[in-house]
Design a protein around this motif. Structure first.
Motif, PDB file in Angstrom:
ATOM      1  N   ASP A 197       3.644   5.391  -5.722  1.00  0.00           N
ATOM      2  CA  ASP A 197       3.400   5.325  -7.163  1.00  0.00           C
ATOM      3  C   ASP A 197       2.427   6.421  -7.598  1.00  0.00           C
ATOM      4  OD1 ASP A 197       3.704   3.558  -9.650  1.00  0.00           O
ATOM      5  OD2 ASP A 197       1.535   3.770  -9.485  1.00  0.00           O
ATOM      6  N   LEU A 198       1.494   6.757  -6.706  1.00  0.00           N
ATOM      7  CA  LEU A 198       0.482   7.765  -7.033  1.00  0.00           C
ATOM      8  C   LEU A 198       0.952   9.173  -6.692  1.00  0.00           C
ATOM      9  CD1 LEU A 198      -2.598   5.746  -5.819  1.00  0.00           C
ATOM     10  CD2 LEU A 198      -2.095   6.368  -8.163  1.00  0.00           C
TER      11      LEU A 198
ATOM     12  N   LEU B 131       0.835  -1.203   0.000  1.00  0.00           N
ATOM     13  CA  LEU B 131       0.000   0.000   0.000  1.00  0.00           C
ATOM     14  C   LEU B 131       0.868   1.251   0.000  1.00  0.00           C
ATOM     15  CD1 LEU B 131      -2.850  -0.948   2.479  1.00  0.00           C
ATOM     16  CD2 LEU B 131      -2.837  -1.068  -0.006  1.00  0.00           C
TER      17      LEU B 131
ATOM     18  N   ALA C 194     -13.197  -3.745   0.060  1.00  0.00           N
ATOM     19  CA  ALA C 194     -13.531  -5.072   0.582  1.00  0.00           C
ATOM     20  C   ALA C 194     -14.912  -5.534   0.137  1.00  0.00           C
ATOM     21  CB  ALA C 194     -13.445  -5.069   2.108  1.00  0.00           C
TER      22      ALA C 194
ATOM     23  N   PHE D  68     -12.128  -3.745   6.713  1.00  0.00           N
ATOM     24  CA  PHE D  68     -10.940  -4.204   5.990  1.00  0.00           C
ATOM     25  C   PHE D  68     -11.114  -5.599   5.431  1.00  0.00           C
ATOM     26  CE2 PHE D  68      -9.122  -0.874   8.708  1.00  0.00           C
ATOM     27  CZ  PHE D  68      -8.710  -0.068   7.674  1.00  0.00           C
TER      28      PHE D  68
ATOM     29  N   TYR E 291     -16.534   0.330  -0.429  1.00  0.00           N
ATOM     30  CA  TYR E 291     -15.160   0.110   0.016  1.00  0.00           C
ATOM     31  C   TYR E 291     -14.585  -1.075  -0.755  1.00  0.00           C
ATOM     32  CZ  TYR E 291     -15.490   3.489   3.772  1.00  0.00           C
ATOM     33  OH  TYR E 291     -15.593   4.650   4.471  1.00  0.00           O
TER      34      TYR E 291
ATOM     35  N   ALA F  99      -3.529  -3.612  -4.455  1.00  0.00           N
ATOM     36  CA  ALA F  99      -3.061  -2.643  -3.455  1.00  0.00           C
ATOM     37  C   ALA F  99      -4.014  -1.450  -3.321  1.00  0.00           C
ATOM     38  CB  ALA F  99      -1.636  -2.163  -3.777  1.00  0.00           C
ATOM     39  N   LEU F 100      -5.300  -1.728  -3.258  1.00  0.00           N
ATOM     40  CA  LEU F 100      -6.267  -0.655  -3.016  1.00  0.00           C
ATOM     41  C   LEU F 100      -6.231  -0.287  -1.532  1.00  0.00           C
ATOM     42  CD1 LEU F 100      -9.273  -1.956  -5.138  1.00  0.00           C
ATOM     43  CD2 LEU F 100      -7.605  -0.210  -5.759  1.00  0.00           C
ATOM     44  N   PHE F 101      -6.556   0.980  -1.237  1.00  0.00           N
ATOM     45  CA  PHE F 101      -6.535   1.428   0.153  1.00  0.00           C
ATOM     46  C   PHE F 101      -7.850   1.027   0.820  1.00  0.00           C
ATOM     47  CE2 PHE F 101      -4.012   4.669  -2.218  1.00  0.00           C
ATOM     48  CZ  PHE F 101      -2.780   4.199  -1.826  1.00  0.00           C
ATOM     49  N   GLY F 102      -7.748   0.110   1.777  1.00  0.00           N
ATOM     50  CA  GLY F 102      -8.948  -0.430   2.403  1.00  0.00           C
ATOM     51  C   GLY F 102      -9.720   0.582   3.224  1.00  0.00           C
ATOM     52  N   HIS F 103      -9.043   1.642   3.681  1.00  0.00           N
ATOM     53  CA  HIS F 103      -9.727   2.618   4.525  1.00  0.00           C
ATOM     54  C   HIS F 103     -10.417   3.704   3.699  1.00  0.00           C
ATOM     55  CE1 HIS F 103      -5.767   4.315   3.724  1.00  0.00           C
ATOM     56  NE2 HIS F 103      -6.258   5.506   3.992  1.00  0.00           N
TER      57      HIS F 103
ATOM     58  N   THR G 234       1.259   2.502 -11.706  1.00  0.00           N
ATOM     59  CA  THR G 234       1.292   1.046 -11.717  1.00  0.00           C
ATOM     60  C   THR G 234      -0.064   0.465 -11.337  1.00  0.00           C
ATOM     61  OG1 THR G 234       3.582   1.204 -10.995  1.00  0.00           O
ATOM     62  CG2 THR G 234       2.546  -0.949 -10.818  1.00  0.00           C
TER      63      THR G 234
ATOM     64  N   PHE H 132      -1.105  -2.794  -9.651  1.00  0.00           N
ATOM     65  CA  PHE H 132      -0.397  -3.833  -8.927  1.00  0.00           C
ATOM     66  C   PHE H 132      -1.099  -5.183  -9.050  1.00  0.00           C
ATOM     67  CE2 PHE H 132       0.905   0.110  -7.077  1.00  0.00           C
ATOM     68  CZ  PHE H 132       2.249  -0.075  -6.799  1.00  0.00           C
TER      69      PHE H 132
ATOM     70  N   PHE I 158      -7.023   9.622  -5.012  1.00  0.00           N
ATOM     71  CA  PHE I 158      -5.802   9.716  -4.188  1.00  0.00           C
ATOM     72  C   PHE I 158      -4.692  10.502  -4.886  1.00  0.00           C
ATOM     73  CE2 PHE I 158      -1.936   8.345  -2.120  1.00  0.00           C
ATOM     74  CZ  PHE I 158      -2.297   8.172  -0.796  1.00  0.00           C
ATOM     75  N   GLY I 159      -4.361  10.075  -6.105  1.00  0.00           N
ATOM     76  CA  GLY I 159      -3.258  10.703  -6.835  1.00  0.00           C
ATOM     77  C   GLY I 159      -3.551  12.160  -7.176  1.00  0.00           C
TER      78      GLY I 159
ATOM     79  N   SER J 168      -1.546  -7.308  -6.762  1.00  0.00           N
ATOM     80  CA  SER J 168      -2.464  -7.501  -5.627  1.00  0.00           C
ATOM     81  C   SER J 168      -3.496  -6.377  -5.565  1.00  0.00           C
ATOM     82  CB  SER J 168      -1.653  -7.518  -4.342  1.00  0.00           C
ATOM     83  OG  SER J 168      -0.936  -6.308  -4.229  1.00  0.00           O
TER      84      SER J 168
ATOM     85  N   ARG K  11      -7.553   3.931 -10.936  1.00  0.00           N
ATOM     86  CA  ARG K  11      -6.708   4.715 -10.046  1.00  0.00           C
ATOM     87  C   ARG K  11      -5.388   5.085 -10.717  1.00  0.00           C
ATOM     88  NH1 ARG K  11      -4.568   2.209  -4.436  1.00  0.00           N
ATOM     89  NH2 ARG K  11      -3.318   1.053  -5.916  1.00  0.00           N
ATOM     90  N   ALA K  12      -4.898   4.178 -11.584  1.00  0.00           N
ATOM     91  CA  ALA K  12      -3.663   4.483 -12.311  1.00  0.00           C
ATOM     92  C   ALA K  12      -3.939   5.428 -13.470  1.00  0.00           C
ATOM     93  CB  ALA K  12      -3.027   3.186 -12.810  1.00  0.00           C
TER      94      ALA K  12
END
Lengths: 313, 380
Positions: free
Chosen positions: A216-217, A210, B148, A313, B146, B101-105, B95, B97, B114-115, B99, B162-163
């Protein structure tokens, strides 16, 4: 040989009787097992926690109850006494406020001292050193908190270690024993290891990918810390803070030994009501119930907040 | 040392028509060399895949472009600018990813924003761009969810959005479809391809799935043991593999190891270790000098099977059918030749005329259907 031996019961030959017996047995086991496993501790808890709490609850409802005197009628006098003014001052409310202040202050000190340590051990230290570092940090917990508080007296007293050290550097001596500062220091010192342990377990689970994604962002490491690391470990931070707050609120030894007369807290006040000169068990019980209520609310918050986060989560 | 090698070997020319260039890039981790001197030029707007088996260094290569790793030697350039010492958060690449790699919160919306928020875009810009990105990946109605609460495929789309929302020069995709089931993967392949065409942005994808690479890419770099074995279009790579590794890794093939027996005007005669004599046409890369060690690659679909001896054909061998696999449109045969070689053959399935097990049969292929490859001294 096989033929001469008595035939073993063939499994499934008598399905009806077999299953009924098996069912009964299973039911019995399912009843007995928890009783055997939970029974001893359950009795212990019931006799030494539930019963005394109920007794305190009863005492708290008898205004001004003193041992050896006939009990008066039930009433809420012990609770209204908390708001009593003595010399125009809400003295007992001050005590409660001071207790909360000590707890919050020590909680914040633990958080700000503990987070960097936990972060360093969990994220930056080499993996194979992590356990050793944690153990060494938690090591003080293996001595009694009473001994540790006495140790702080030798450090903080006017002729103590701290002032000797200040003298070496030609700095003026400080007199902080028996002040509220000393209580904060003592409380923070006692509960810092717990904070570090809880924060560590939360930070250690942090998904490093993360942080890569944040980077990356376009997030700098600082932005990544505030926008990813902190929110991701918020349940751990909340758990650590609430745990430290709860235990601080009820701490008796530290304010008693390091705080002096200026640091009356709820726990000390309760002690005074039961074992001190006033012997007002009724009022002591009322204060105790208030303390229990405060701690229960904090625990409820902890459970609710933690659970909600876990679902997210 | 890497510097002297770089001087002696031809390098990719520095040219702005390349979005990403790697010049003699090496990466060493704790004494293990993951990447051994890679030269790559990824053109503007192309869909470029890095393909190879696990552990070949393809993900490391992608991480070197993203900036999560710094090369031990060599240089990475993006749009002609050296990326040496440039941290990931200052590179014009984004990138997707493996996995996700998303932000769970954060909600889907906040993940995509985000970016843009980091770049301090205006509120109205963020509103518009995030909306467009959500629309692009067909996730408009999921903004308030979310991560999840999303399925794998949906998370994949959000990671993509997101990228893309940052309008990067290059989008890096690390095994983007690896975690999806077959059907969803096929769907997302089509969508990736459509997105790439619509946006015209350079995609660099890492994958171990050769079918995925072949179907999506403009060009492919095949990697093995930290080196690039071949760069080319999918059909170049499939039809004209330059090394036995590429021939074997891309699609299925039959490899016959041997040496050059004799060279004719238009044909090379190869004698294999099992004693077969194979005739192949020479290629520019392998024109065959006598006694060169070579590997002949013959694709399964190029081999014909007959029940009767086909007369005086070349590359005709007798064998025994030992295994048949019905694959819908095709049938796979495994034939054991008298020499002991096992050959895989693929034929379109026919309603009748199928061969049955243990039958003696004959296989043959044209000289032009075999490809001679120079056997390399392998390092393993």
């Amino acid at each position: 040989m096989a033929t001469s031996a008595p035939l073993p019961p063939v499994p499934g030959a008598h399905p009806s009787t077999d299953t009924v017996a098996a069912k009964l047995k299973r039911k019995l086991v399912s009843l007995v097992q928890p009783t055997v496993l939970l029974g001893p501790a359950g009795i212990w808890l019931f006799l030494l926690l539930v019963v005394p709490t109920l007794m305190i609850l009863e005492l708290s409802l008898i205004p001004g109850f003193r041992p050896g005197e006939p009990a008066g009628a039930y009433g809420l006098g012990n609770y209204t006494k908390i708001f009593e003014l003595i010399d125009g001052q809400p003295i007992y409310l001050w005590v409660i406020a001071r207790s909360v202040l000590f707890s919050v202050g020590s909680m914040l000190i633990c958080l700000f001292l503990g987070f960097p340590v936990a972060y360093w051990i969990a994220i930056m230290a080499p993996k194979r050193w992590q356990n050793l570092l944690l153990v060494s940090f938690v090591l003080p917990l293996w001595t009694s908190s009473l001994l540790r508080s006495y140790a702080w007296i030798t450090i903080l007293r006017p002729t103590g270690v701290l002032n000797s050290l200040l003298g070496v550097f030609n700095l003026p001596p400080v007199d902080i024993l028996n002040t509220q500062t000393a209580v904060m220091i003592g409380l923070a010192y006692n509960y810092l290891p717990y904070m570090v342990l809880i924060l560590y377990s939360s930070l250690e689970k942090l998904d490093r990918r993360l942080l890569e994604a944040a980077s990356d962002l376009g997030a700098t490491p600082q932005q990544g810390f505030w926008k990813v690391t902190v929110p991701q470990t918020l349940p751990g931070i909340a758990a650590g803070c609430l745990l430290v707050f709860i235990t601080n609120l009820g701490d008796f030894v530290v304010p008693e030994l390091l705080g002096g007369a200026s640091s009356m807290t709820m726990a000390r006040l309760v002690y005074n009501q039961f074992l001190g000169a006033t012997r007002n068990w009724g009022f002591g019980s009322g204060l105790s119930m208030l303390l229990i209520l405060g701690v229960s609310i904090a625990i409820a918050l902890l459970l609710k907040y933690g659970d909600q986060k876990a679902e997210d989560f | 040392m890497a510097q002297t090698i770089a001087k002696n070997l031809p390098t990719v020319e520095t040219d702005t028509k390349y979005d990403v260039e790697l010049h003699k890039v090496f990466k060493v981790y704790n004494g293990e060399t993951a990447v051994r001197g890679i030269d790559l030029g990824i053109r503007q707007g192309e869909f470029f895949s890095i393909l190879g088996p696990s552990g070949c260094g393809k993900t490391t290569t992608l991480r070197l472009i993203a900036g999560f790793e710094e090369p031990s030697a060599g240089e990475v350039l993006v749009r002609g600018k050296s990326m040496v010492g440039v941290p990931p958060y200052r590179r014009p690449v984004n990138t997707v990813f493996q996995s996700y790699a998303l932000f769970g919160h954060l909600t889907v919306w906040d993940n995509i924003a985000f970016g843009l928020r980091i770049k301090q875009k205006s509120k109205s810009d963020i509103q518009r761009l995030v909306g467009e990105a959500l629309h692009l990946v067909k996730m408009d109605s999921f903004a308030r969810r979310y991560p999840a609460q999303l399925s794998g495929g949906q998370q994949q789309r959000i990671a993509l959005a997101r990228a893309l929302v940052n309008q990067p020069t290059v989008v890096l995709l690390d095994e983007p479809l690896g975690a999806l089931d077959l059907k969803l993967r096929k769907e997302m392949q089509v969508e990736l391809s459509t997105l790439h065409k619509e946006l015209g942005v350079t995609f660099v994808m890492v994958t171990h799935d050769q079918e995925e690479a072949l179907s999506l890419s403009d060009r492919i770099a095949v990697m093995n043991e930290g080196r690039v074995e071949q760069i080319g279009t999918p059909s170049e790579i499939y039809d004209f593999p330059k090394t036995p590794f590429v021939a074997d890794f891309i699609g299925e093939t039959n490899l016959f190891e041997g040496y050059v027996e004799s060279v004719d005007a238009s044909l090379i005669k190869v004698t294999t270790q099992q004693g077969l004599s194979i005739l192949v046409k020479p290629t520019a890369a392998c024109n065959g000098s006598t006694s060169d060690p070579v590997v002949v690659s013959v694709r399964p679909e190029k081999i014909q099977v007959t029940l009767d001896a086909p007369g005086s054909r070349i590359n005709c061998f007798e064998g025994r059918l030992i295994h048949t696999m019905f694959l819908g449109a095709h049938v796979h045969y495994v034939v054991q030749l008298l020499s002991g070689d096992r050959v895989t053959i693929m034929q379109p399935s026919r309603v009748n005329g199928s061969v049955s097990a243990e039958d003696t049969l004959y296989i043959h292929w044209a000289a032009a259907d075999g490809l001679p490859l120079l056997a390399q001294p392998t390092s393993h």
